[in-house]
Design an enzyme around this catalytic site. Structure first.
Site, PDB file in Angstrom:
ATOM      1  N   ARG A 122       2.208  -0.308  -7.514  1.00 14.37           N
ATOM      2  CA  ARG A 122       3.089  -0.892  -8.537  1.00 14.37           C
ATOM      3  C   ARG A 122       4.222  -1.578  -7.794  1.00 14.37           C
ATOM      4  O   ARG A 122       4.978  -0.941  -7.066  1.00 14.37           O
ATOM      5  CB  ARG A 122       3.646   0.193  -9.465  1.00 14.37           C
ATOM      6  CG  ARG A 122       4.814  -0.304 -10.294  1.00 14.37           C
ATOM      7  CD  ARG A 122       5.241   0.644 -11.386  1.00 14.37           C
ATOM      8  NE  ARG A 122       4.237   0.699 -12.443  1.00 14.37           N
ATOM      9  CZ  ARG A 122       4.465   1.202 -13.654  1.00 14.37           C
ATOM     10  NH1 ARG A 122       5.657   1.687 -13.961  1.00 14.37           N
ATOM     11  NH2 ARG A 122       3.504   1.223 -14.559  1.00 14.37           N
TER      12      ARG A 122
ATOM     13  N   ASP B 126       6.262  -4.493 -26.625  1.00 22.17           N
ATOM     14  CA  ASP B 126       6.704  -3.951 -25.337  1.00 22.17           C
ATOM     15  C   ASP B 126       8.197  -4.265 -25.213  1.00 22.17           C
ATOM     16  O   ASP B 126       8.740  -5.071 -25.989  1.00 22.17           O
ATOM     17  CB  ASP B 126       5.891  -4.619 -24.203  1.00 22.17           C
ATOM     18  CG  ASP B 126       6.216  -4.051 -22.818  1.00 22.17           C
ATOM     19  OD1 ASP B 126       6.789  -2.946 -22.731  1.00 22.17           O
ATOM     20  OD2 ASP B 126       5.894  -4.727 -21.815  1.00 22.17           O
TER      21      ASP B 126
ATOM     22  N   CYS C 206       3.047   0.162 -24.934  1.00 16.38           N
ATOM     23  CA  CYS C 206       2.644   0.779 -23.657  1.00 16.38           C
ATOM     24  C   CYS C 206       3.604   1.882 -23.240  1.00 16.38           C
ATOM     25  O   CYS C 206       3.226   2.742 -22.447  1.00 16.38           O
ATOM     26  CB  CYS C 206       2.534  -0.292 -22.580  1.00 16.38           C
ATOM     27  SG  CYS C 206       4.074  -1.181 -22.309  1.00 16.38           S
TER      28      CYS C 206
ATOM     29  N   HIS D  43      -0.534  -6.025 -16.021  1.00 18.67           N
ATOM     30  CA  HIS D  43      -0.621  -4.559 -16.055  1.00 18.67           C
ATOM     31  C   HIS D  43      -2.029  -4.185 -16.554  1.00 18.67           C
ATOM     32  O   HIS D  43      -2.210  -3.712 -17.674  1.00 18.67           O
ATOM     33  CB  HIS D  43       0.470  -4.021 -16.995  1.00 18.67           C
ATOM     34  CG  HIS D  43       0.742  -2.555 -16.856  1.00 18.67           C
ATOM     35  ND1 HIS D  43       0.140  -1.770 -15.901  1.00 18.67           N
ATOM     36  CD2 HIS D  43       1.563  -1.738 -17.573  1.00 18.67           C
ATOM     37  CE1 HIS D  43       0.586  -0.518 -16.028  1.00 18.67           C
ATOM     38  NE2 HIS D  43       1.452  -0.479 -17.031  1.00 18.67           N
TER      39      HIS D  43
ATOM     40  N   ARG E 223      -4.346   6.703 -20.767  1.00 12.14           N
ATOM     41  CA  ARG E 223      -4.147   6.231 -19.379  1.00 12.14           C
ATOM     42  C   ARG E 223      -4.877   7.174 -18.426  1.00 12.14           C
ATOM     43  O   ARG E 223      -5.503   6.739 -17.471  1.00 12.14           O
ATOM     44  CB  ARG E 223      -2.648   6.199 -19.022  1.00 12.14           C
ATOM     45  CG  ARG E 223      -1.789   5.226 -19.808  1.00 12.14           C
ATOM     46  CD  ARG E 223      -2.108   3.776 -19.553  1.00 12.14           C
ATOM     47  NE  ARG E 223      -1.987   3.365 -18.157  1.00 12.14           N
ATOM     48  CZ  ARG E 223      -0.842   3.099 -17.525  1.00 12.14           C
ATOM     49  NH1 ARG E 223       0.313   3.186 -18.167  1.00 12.14           N
ATOM     50  NH2 ARG E 223      -0.837   2.712 -16.255  1.00 12.14           N
TER      51      ARG E 223
ATOM     52  N   GLN F 120      -3.092  -0.548 -17.953  1.00 12.69           N
ATOM     53  CA  GLN F 120      -2.577  -0.280 -19.296  1.00 12.69           C
ATOM     54  C   GLN F 120      -3.460  -0.969 -20.334  1.00 12.69           C
ATOM     55  O   GLN F 120      -3.828  -0.369 -21.353  1.00 12.69           O
ATOM     56  CB  GLN F 120      -1.135  -0.786 -19.413  1.00 12.69           C
ATOM     57  CG  GLN F 120      -0.538  -0.609 -20.796  1.00 12.69           C
ATOM     58  CD  GLN F 120      -0.266   0.846 -21.143  1.00 12.69           C
ATOM     59  OE1 GLN F 120       0.407   1.546 -20.399  1.00 12.69           O
ATOM     60  NE2 GLN F 120      -0.770   1.313 -22.282  1.00 12.69           N
TER      61      GLN F 120
END
Ligand code: CP
Ligand code: NVA
Length: 324
Positions: free
Chosen positions: A122, A244, A284, A149, A312, A152
């Protein structure tokens, strides 16, 4: 050509596909078949775990997890995923590697490839992840960049499948900042034949190159893609509403400007009423309650955000089991 999710889930062809060694950088770089393979494996591993059956294909394998940004879900779920699969996960933060003192990404990739069986990273720059993958001999998994991402979005597609029992032919409305999450959903929806409408104010709409790539993918699956500044148009007949944060990690200095620019793009009860009755609400997480989403909506009956977060774990297990 419209895809039929139920037929795809029942198709045995996918059990013979081999994804070992594959990098997971963006969903655009995966085929529709590879995405369904991950979703089917997620479904298998989740059901197996719920029955109490433990499957440990990664005994003796190690994943390095490099984090240059904060994380709750990605960090914990990847670590638990490796443990449940019989392997080991090594957490490496900003200060743990010589990368921080100028060692090159290519040298780091070559060295880590001698110790590890996979890398999850990340970081800020997507190009750094591409560079790492180019020089590593082991699979590299993008755990979020400023651009995308993908892990996700894979968990999101699986969550949608759980609730709706199909993907192709559904409509997802993304409301808010045209950010890394919007980009991955554009790719994900286009790959599986879902329609996607993104409503963001001008200046905060998704990256045009990403939209073009998603439109290319959509030509093969029949997805319709709409980028608009009109929430009503985006949400009409939507089966899923997604949002988000307005200021992503690394955008702290622009926070006030972005809150101001995006304040009319909140997912609240009025917006939810514009969609279908059985619309599901996704985020998310982490959420900034009272900004991009209200308490009433995120805690309301249509919200699936905690199942989404749980998934996840199952999705990461699938990715790790397939690529390592
Ligand atoms: N959704 C997500 O990636 O959460 P974290 O930032 O907590 O990992
Ligand atoms: N867009 C958000 C997603 C967090 C999971 C960010 O990049 O901070």
């Amino acid at each position: 050509m419209a895809l039929n999710t139920e037929v795809i889930f029942a198709n045995d062809f996918y059990s013979k596909m081999n994804m070992q060694g594959k990098d997971i950088l963006t969903l655009h770089e995966l085929t529709t078949e590879e995405i369904y393979k991950i979703l089917k494996t997620t479904d298998f591993l989740k059901k197996q775990l719920k029955k109490g059956e433990i499957y440990k294909p990664l005994k003796g394998k190690t994943l390095g997890m490099i984090f240059h940004k904060s994380s709750t879900r990605t960090r914990v779920s990847f670590e638990v995923a490796m443990w449940q699969l019989g392997g080991y996960a090594l957490y490496l933060n900003q200060n743990d590697l010589q990368l921080n003192r100028g060692e090159s990404i290519s040298d780091t990739a070559k060295v880590l490839s001698r110790y590890l069986n996979g890398i999850m990273i990340r970081t800020f720059s997507h190009d750094d992840v591409v560079e790492l993958a180019k020089h590593a001999d082991i699979p590299v998994i993008n755990g979020l960049t400023d651009l995308t991402h993908p892990c996700q979005a894979l968990a999101d597609l699986y969550t949608i499948y759980e609730y709706k029992n199909r993907l192709a032919g559904l409509k997802l409305a993304y409301i808010g900042d045209g950010n890394n999450m919007a980009h991955s959903l554009l790719f994900g929806c286009a790959k599986v034949g879902m329609d996607i409408s993104v409503a963001s104010p001008k200046g905060y709409q998704p990256n045009e190159n990403i939209v073009e790539l998603a439109k290319d993918d959509a030509k093969h699956t029949g997805s319709k893609i709409l980028i608009t500044d009109n929430i009503k148009e985006a949400v009409e007949k939507a089966d899923i509403i997604y949002t988000d944060v307005w200021a992503s990690m690394g955008q702290e200095a622009q926070k006030e400007t972005k809150i101001n620019a995006l304040k009319d793009y909140q997912v609240n009860s009025e917006v939810v009423k514009l969609a279908t009755d059985d619309v599901i609400i996704m985020h998310c997480l982490p959420a900034h309650r009272g900004e991009e989403i209200t308490d009433e909506v995120i805690d309301g009956p249509n919200s699936v955000v905690f199942d989404e977060a749980e998934n996840r774990l199952h999705t990461h297990k699938a990715i790790l089991a397939l690529v390592i």
